[in-house]
Design an enzyme around this catalytic site. Sequence first.
Site, PDB file in Angstrom:
ATOM      1  N   CYS A 153      23.633  17.941 -33.422  1.00 33.33           N
ATOM      2  CA  CYS A 153      22.446  17.993 -34.276  1.00 33.33           C
ATOM      3  C   CYS A 153      21.317  17.199 -33.626  1.00 33.33           C
ATOM      4  O   CYS A 153      21.389  15.967 -33.517  1.00 33.33           O
ATOM      5  CB  CYS A 153      22.781  17.428 -35.654  1.00 33.33           C
ATOM      6  SG  CYS A 153      21.342  17.129 -36.689  1.00 33.33           S
TER       7      CYS A 153
ATOM      8  N   CYS B  37      19.665  14.662 -35.941  1.00 34.93           N
ATOM      9  CA  CYS B  37      20.499  13.473 -36.176  1.00 34.93           C
ATOM     10  C   CYS B  37      20.437  12.536 -34.979  1.00 34.93           C
ATOM     11  O   CYS B  37      20.416  11.313 -35.136  1.00 34.93           O
ATOM     12  CB  CYS B  37      21.943  13.889 -36.422  1.00 34.93           C
ATOM     13  SG  CYS B  37      22.116  15.063 -37.774  1.00 34.93           S
TER      14      CYS B  37
ATOM     15  N   ASP C 244       2.213  11.588   4.347  1.00 30.40           N
ATOM     16  CA  ASP C 244       2.361  10.707   5.490  1.00 30.40           C
ATOM     17  C   ASP C 244       2.680  11.630   6.673  1.00 30.40           C
ATOM     18  O   ASP C 244       3.158  12.747   6.469  1.00 30.40           O
ATOM     19  CB  ASP C 244       3.518   9.739   5.234  1.00 30.40           C
ATOM     20  CG  ASP C 244       3.821   8.869   6.442  1.00 30.40           C
ATOM     21  OD1 ASP C 244       2.867   8.342   7.026  1.00 30.40           O
ATOM     22  OD2 ASP C 244       4.999   8.737   6.792  1.00 30.40           O
TER      23      ASP C 244
ATOM     24  N   ASP D 288       8.122   8.751   3.544  1.00 27.65           N
ATOM     25  CA  ASP D 288       9.522   8.524   3.882  1.00 27.65           C
ATOM     26  C   ASP D 288      10.230   7.625   2.878  1.00 27.65           C
ATOM     27  O   ASP D 288      11.430   7.432   2.959  1.00 27.65           O
ATOM     28  CB  ASP D 288       9.676   7.953   5.302  1.00 27.65           C
ATOM     29  CG  ASP D 288       8.936   6.633   5.482  1.00 27.65           C
ATOM     30  OD1 ASP D 288       8.590   6.007   4.475  1.00 27.65           O
ATOM     31  OD2 ASP D 288       8.719   6.242   6.635  1.00 27.65           O
TER      32      ASP D 288
ATOM     33  N   ASP E 125       6.269   3.428   2.832  1.00 26.82           N
ATOM     34  CA  ASP E 125       5.132   3.846   2.002  1.00 26.82           C
ATOM     35  C   ASP E 125       5.282   3.463   0.539  1.00 26.82           C
ATOM     36  O   ASP E 125       4.666   4.073  -0.332  1.00 26.82           O
ATOM     37  CB  ASP E 125       4.949   5.365   2.121  1.00 26.82           C
ATOM     38  CG  ASP E 125       4.651   5.792   3.541  1.00 26.82           C
ATOM     39  OD1 ASP E 125       3.715   5.235   4.137  1.00 26.82           O
ATOM     40  OD2 ASP E 125       5.357   6.665   4.070  1.00 26.82           O
TER      41      ASP E 125
END
Length: 714
Positions: free
Chosen positions: A18, A21, A418, A611, A615
């Site tokens: 449910c 619920c 990049d 990568d 970064d």
Amino acid sequence: MAGSGLIKKELILNGLNCAHCAQVINEKVSKLEGIEECNLNFINKKLTVNINESKNEEEIISTIINIIDSTEPGLDIKIISDSEDDKEDHDHGHDHSHNHDVSKKDLIKLIIGSIVYIFGIYQIFTGIESKFADLLFIVAYIVVGGEVLTKAVKNIFRGQVFDENFLMTIATIGALAIGELPEAVGVMLFYQIGEFLQGVAVGKSRKSISELMDIRPDYANLKTGSEISVVSPKEVSIGEVIVIKPGEKVPLDGIVVEGNSMLDTSALTGESVLKEISVGDEVLSGFINKNALLSVKVTKGFGESTVSKILELVENANNKKSKTENFITKFSKYYTPVVVIAALLIAVVPPIVIPGALFSDWLYRGLIFLVVSCPCALVLSIPLSFFSGIGFASKNGVLIKGSNYLEALRDVDTVVFDKTGTLTKGVFGVTKVNPVGISEEQLIEYAAIAEVNSNHPIAQSIIKHYNKKIDLDKIEKYEEIAAHGIKVLYNGDFILAGNEKLMKQENVLFDRAEEIGTVIYISVNKTYRGHIVISDEIKPDSKEAIKSLRSIGIKKVVMLTGDNEKVANNVAKELGIDKVYSNLLPNEKVDKIEELYKGRTEKEKIAFVGDGINDAPVLARVDVGIAMGGLGSDAAIEAADVVLMTDEPKMISKTMDIANKVNKIVWQNISFALGVKIIVMILGAGGVATMWEAIFADVGVALIAVLNSMRVMR
């Protein structure tokens, strides 16, 4: 431990079917004192809580179980500790009208009710024994709706008034009261059939998602001396050797120490091509060994293995909800009470205000509103759509950390890349050695001495090219300058190896190189001794990836790199990139991202592809951070919002396609569900629609929405 001062607990709620619920349980548990974080994932029936360790853990767990039992009694609850493997079982009998686990009991009840109902309709149709027909309808009503009536009464005493049990009970009893016996029974019968079919559909979708993620290994063949024993992967320690037979899943990450074979990596990467591996190669848990016996030395415990991390990410992706999901959660809290009040006003006000209006007519119209008022179609189908999308993406080698990122991908109009390791292979090689006043071998030797302590791919390519041992004891001083190069004092010689910036900073006169590639300038005792050209190859599918991004509506493609301008422009020109920024330090990349954000609206989002290691600041700043080649890389998985488990740029557009499809289906369901409900309510208020239309607007629409959500996985 879930975090500093927190204890993580997971409760599996077997039998939870449910959606409303689940929402109520999650809301009540999250308000408990001592609960720092709470999430109930309806799709995998898992309640995850972080408990403040200063609180009484047992008392809080007991309170949570009481909340679950009072909201939806009869669930089979399993408690899993974050720090322990033991499980506590709390078994209760099923006792909820939503728990359609496709049982014979449910099916038999519906068949009996349907037969009695059909016989009653036949009696009315033939005009024979109408009192007997009434009795048949009452019998059918009790058989089919008895459980709903019981639950409605119990829930009222628990303070749960606006649930489907209560609404269906009031609507059908009201229909019985005004003499609409066939319609009252028919509505209850088709409501239960609809709920049953909805349960079947949800069960199938859960099974489909489970199959998509069926990569968890069941056992490991542990080799001890000459003996092999079958154990749980959790029992294997780092450094031990396991044996993987043909046809078996790799249970743990490790290094092959004996054997050669072909591995099926599709469960993790989506790649159908088999991968050949031999002694010294890394294998990851979740791969399937195809044709030969392998001995593997384990490098990671089960909890840290690739397969465990992937499953944890996918299962917990539901924690980060999309704006649409959060909106529907709030909307459903107000929608049902508003419609119930409207139903009451429709039933009571017109008979008082309009001359000659019959109370029974307007009561019937009000009852139609009650039937339509449950928002289950939305509460159920929308999280299911997002979770299906996340599961399907993982099957295709893409990890998406939350439905919020799946939603954000839809609005991305700028993709920033990049360069190294993303659009290019990141495998550098020495392509030219240009000495000045010394031999090529001497120039390479000086460069290798400078780079020997660096892990940078460019440094490694120079060391590989030199291919001789360097006496590390002769290195007296070593300094690595970010985005410039390296200073080394070796055996009395002061060596510089780096880019133009380093030469200028140290006031070394040099000849600027004209070659395309990364140029390493070498100076010895402030005298320029030449340069070395290192080249990186563009990935074969990078051009296709950029092209496919444009085809799905990406307006701008940008490249950021620490490489020199000439190399960067050359790559950008070859791939058709709109804008390129070169010679950037990590912090300067963030500055360029900030520039891109200027003048943008909330709906114009930026994704960055890198990568996942160097970064991290940029990945954290953008709307969606995508890590390339993240398979097995802890840093990539931690830093990014989306992890591509292969290093193929073409997977970015595929990921965006999945995101677009999911969002399309979500809004189809929202439009369809609300549209049908509003139309039926208007027609019902006008006296045109009947309860048959109302029951379709409730369970019929919910069933269609669930089936529509399952299309995500195709």
